[in-house]
Design an enzyme around this catalytic site. Structure first.
Site, PDB file in Angstrom:
ATOM      1  N   PRO A   7     -58.521   1.452   2.858  1.00 46.72           N
ATOM      2  CG  PRO A   7     -56.361   0.104   1.038  1.00 46.72           C
ATOM      3  CD  PRO A   7     -57.698   1.825   1.435  1.00 46.72           C
TER       4      PRO A   7
ATOM      5  CB  ILE B 196     -58.615  -3.706  10.491  1.00 48.61           C
ATOM      6  CG1 ILE B 196     -58.203  -5.192   9.701  1.00 48.61           C
ATOM      7  CG2 ILE B 196     -58.973  -3.954  11.710  1.00 48.61           C
ATOM      8  CD1 ILE B 196     -58.164  -6.019  10.567  1.00 48.61           C
ATOM      9  CE  LYS B 197     -64.364   1.243   9.488  1.00 45.17           C
ATOM     10  NZ  LYS B 197     -63.883   2.777   7.660  1.00 45.17           N
ATOM     11  N   GLY B 198     -59.034   1.366  12.861  1.00 44.58           N
ATOM     12  CA  GLY B 198     -58.308   2.112  13.652  1.00 44.58           C
ATOM     13  C   GLY B 198     -59.332   2.023  14.853  1.00 44.58           C
ATOM     14  CG  LEU B 199     -58.856   0.130  18.118  1.00 54.06           C
ATOM     15  CD1 LEU B 199     -58.701  -0.636  19.395  1.00 54.06           C
ATOM     16  CD2 LEU B 199     -60.589  -0.504  17.846  1.00 54.06           C
TER      17      LEU B 199
ATOM     18  CG  ASP C 199     -40.913  12.646   8.397  1.00 59.41           C
ATOM     19  OD1 ASP C 199     -41.416  12.622   9.397  1.00 59.41           O
ATOM     20  OD2 ASP C 199     -40.979  12.950   7.385  1.00 59.41           O
TER      21      ASP C 199
END
Length: 575
Positions: free
Chosen positions: A316, A318-321, A371
């Site tokens: 879940p 916002i999709k990362g770039l 980590d």
């Protein structure tokens, strides 16, 4: 080249492990001297060196094996025999579990992690460790049936240092007062024994005594924190007795402890009794045995797969770039795969991303940076991967994915503790007080990362998570760098709204006055962040931190709130 002896190769591997463990132990055992001398630069250097030991030792052993034989010309019987010869050498070995992991690493390096076979490596442990086998070798026991004061004096006398206490009488009074404030007369009277791990736990600028007060009912865990004052004298900074505080101390966003022991399994077993909610792999990792922690994690992961039936799916948020992130809903980690191509706004390479993650691994994470653990050729059952996720991975990270009839093999990924993305938390939390606390902690998180000499880079709130303890943790590292690698500038003073467009901006320039516009999105959250942490929007504040870092200052970032320190709780001067 003559046919190699499996027993000879097994001997080489074990000697390589033992050499590595001696090297590791030398660095760890020197933690006491570094603490006594307040050599905080050496503390940081030692932490980095200790992390690097494993791969260096592994490379040496693998090179020796190639000199002895052609590994890829040996048949399956040879590798089965090798494991059995190695196993015989581990009888009564004090670090047998770490030695098994080292053996796995050798086999993994030889076959590029393409063979995961329990016949030739220790996918499953060779035996279960029964706690208590060498308990007397790892703990000190104190009779607590007399006066509290007598027990405290005995403890501090046993754990002595080559530096004087600033005011031992005051520290003893603080400890006794805390116990009487925190526990009833009946509870204190029921304490008959105090058990403390013999090994002092060192991390950053502190030394910790970790143990429990034994009663007829449930034992009471505790941590006594020792630090230097400004004059270089020793002070008892606090006593922690809440499991929540101990859990945070051993948190996944902390640097690894320096704990000198020849019996890591017994130390971990004792810690597990104090912190039953911590998994074995988490405790091994916290002690610096992060490679073995990865092994124990993988075994735990395989066991979870056997007892669950949910599907891997996109995580879940916002999709990362830069990363494709997915999870198994019933399991507490996320999996991160570097995409094949990045958005135009990301002027970075795949190697740059790996370098950033390693930078964080080698740095003091001050309880604010999660980590991460790197894996190659990580295997997922194909039937457990949702079609939507598989399509996404093949679309954005195809070069990292290999498919077989039964498995999805990910050639390179990072595994990280699962948290609630901060943007989701702020959108769904209805309690204004909790929202305000999260914004307060977000600012503290950014400040403490800067105090560790790291500039987070992309500080959008979607790149932070919040733990079950309400702590805000940063977890997106593709733009991190050292503080000196950025130029913090003020915005031009002009009535022209397009002035910034015409300003000469270098790649390393940063304008903190703009932070308020993108760290959090909603207007009331921006106002709250600016109200609680105006310094973050001030380029002069960032330049001051840069100057302090360049001058060699190593800031204190405590793993517990300021109000829990004795000097805050009870007042009085530090000295």
């Amino acid at each position: 080249m003559p046919s190699p002896s499996a027993s000879k190769i097994a001997y080489q591997i074990l000697k390589g492990f033992e050499k590595s463990f001696r090297w590791y132990s030398r660095i760890t055992s020197a933690a006491r001297e570094r603490f006594e001398q307040a050599d905080w630069r050496a503390v940081q250097t030692a932490a980095r060196e200790r992390i690097a030991i494993y791969d260096q030792s592994l490379a040496e052993v693998v090179a020796e094996i190639y000199q002895s034989c052609h590994p890829h010309k040996q048949d399956q019987d040879f590798w089965r025999s090798l494991k059995q010869h190695y196993l015989k050498q581990l009888d009564h070995h004090g670090q047998f579990e770490l030695a098994e992991t080292f053996f796995n690493s050798v086999i993994g390096r030889l076959f590029r992690h393409q063979k995961i076979d329990d016949d030739m490596m220790f996918v499953l442990p060779s035996r279960c460790y029964l706690p208590g086998q060498v308990r007397a070798s790892v703990i000190n026991s104190f009779d607590a049936r007399g006066r509290i004061r007598d027990t405290l004096e005995a403890i501090l006398d046993r754990y002595s240092f080559r530096i004087p206490y600033a005011n031992l009488e005051r520290d003893l009074q603080h400890l006794e007062r805390y116990l009487r404030d925190s526990f009833s007369r009946e509870q204190l009277a029921s304490i008959n024994k105090v058990e403390i791990l013999q090994s002092v736990f060192y991390r950053n600028k502190a030394a910790y005594l970790i143990g429990r007060m034994c009663t007829e009912g449930n034992p009471i865990p505790f941590v006594m924190a020792l630090m230097h004052n400004k004059q270089g004298q020793l002070v008892v900074d606090t006593l922690l007795t809440e499991r929540r505080d101990l859990s945070v101390l051993f948190g996944f966003a902390r640097s690894y402890f320096m704990v000198d022991t020849q019996h890591p399994a017994e130390v971990v077993a004792f810690l597990q009794e104090l912190l039953p909610n911590k998994k074995h792999f988490e405790l091994y990792i916290s002690l610096g045995y992060y490679k073995h922690g990865k092994t124990v994690f993988y075994r735990n992961f395989l066991q979870h797969l056997q007892h669950s039936d949910d599907l891997f799916e996109a995580a879940p948020g916002i999709k990362g770039l830069v990363m494709a992130v997915f999870h198994l809903p019933t399991y507490g980690v996320v999996f991160k795969v570097i995409k094949d191509e990045f958005a135009e706004s990301k002027k970075i390479t795949r190697q740059h991303v790996k370098d950033c993650y390693r930078l964080v691994k080698m740095s003091d994470r001050v309880g604010r940076m999660a980590d991460t653990h790197e894996y190659v050729n990580f295997r997922l059952p194909r039937t457990r991967v949702s079609q939507a996720l598989l399509d996404e991975l093949l679309d954005v990270a195809n070069s990292s994915i290999e498919l077989t009839d039964t498995e999805v093999i990910i050639k390179h990924l990072y595994i990280e503790r699962k948290m609630t993305p901060l943007n989701i938390y702020l959108d769904t939390e209805t309690d204004p007080q909790k929202v305000a606390e999260a914004i307060e902690d977000l600012g503290q998180c950014i400040k403490q990362i800067a105090a560790a000499n790291i500039f987070p880079g992309d500080m959008l709130h979607k790149n932070f998570g919040i733990t079950r303890h309400g702590r805000v943790i940063f977890y997106d590292y593709d733009e991190v760098c050292y503080m000196h690698q950025r130029n913090f500038r003020a915005l031009p003073k002009s009535d022209d709204p397009y002035a910034l467009d015409t300003l000469s901006v270098a790649p390393d320039d940063v304008f903190p006055e703009q932070f308020e516009h993108f760290i959090v999105g909603k207007r009331h959250l921006k106002a709250l962040l600016k109200q609680k942490h105006p310094e973050l929007m001030d380029p002069a504040w960032w330049r001051t931190i840069q100057h302090e870092m360049a001058g060699g200052l190593i800031k204190d970032v405590l793993p517990y709130p300021q109000q829990q320190r004795f000097k805050s709780r009870y007042g009085g001067k530090e000295g």
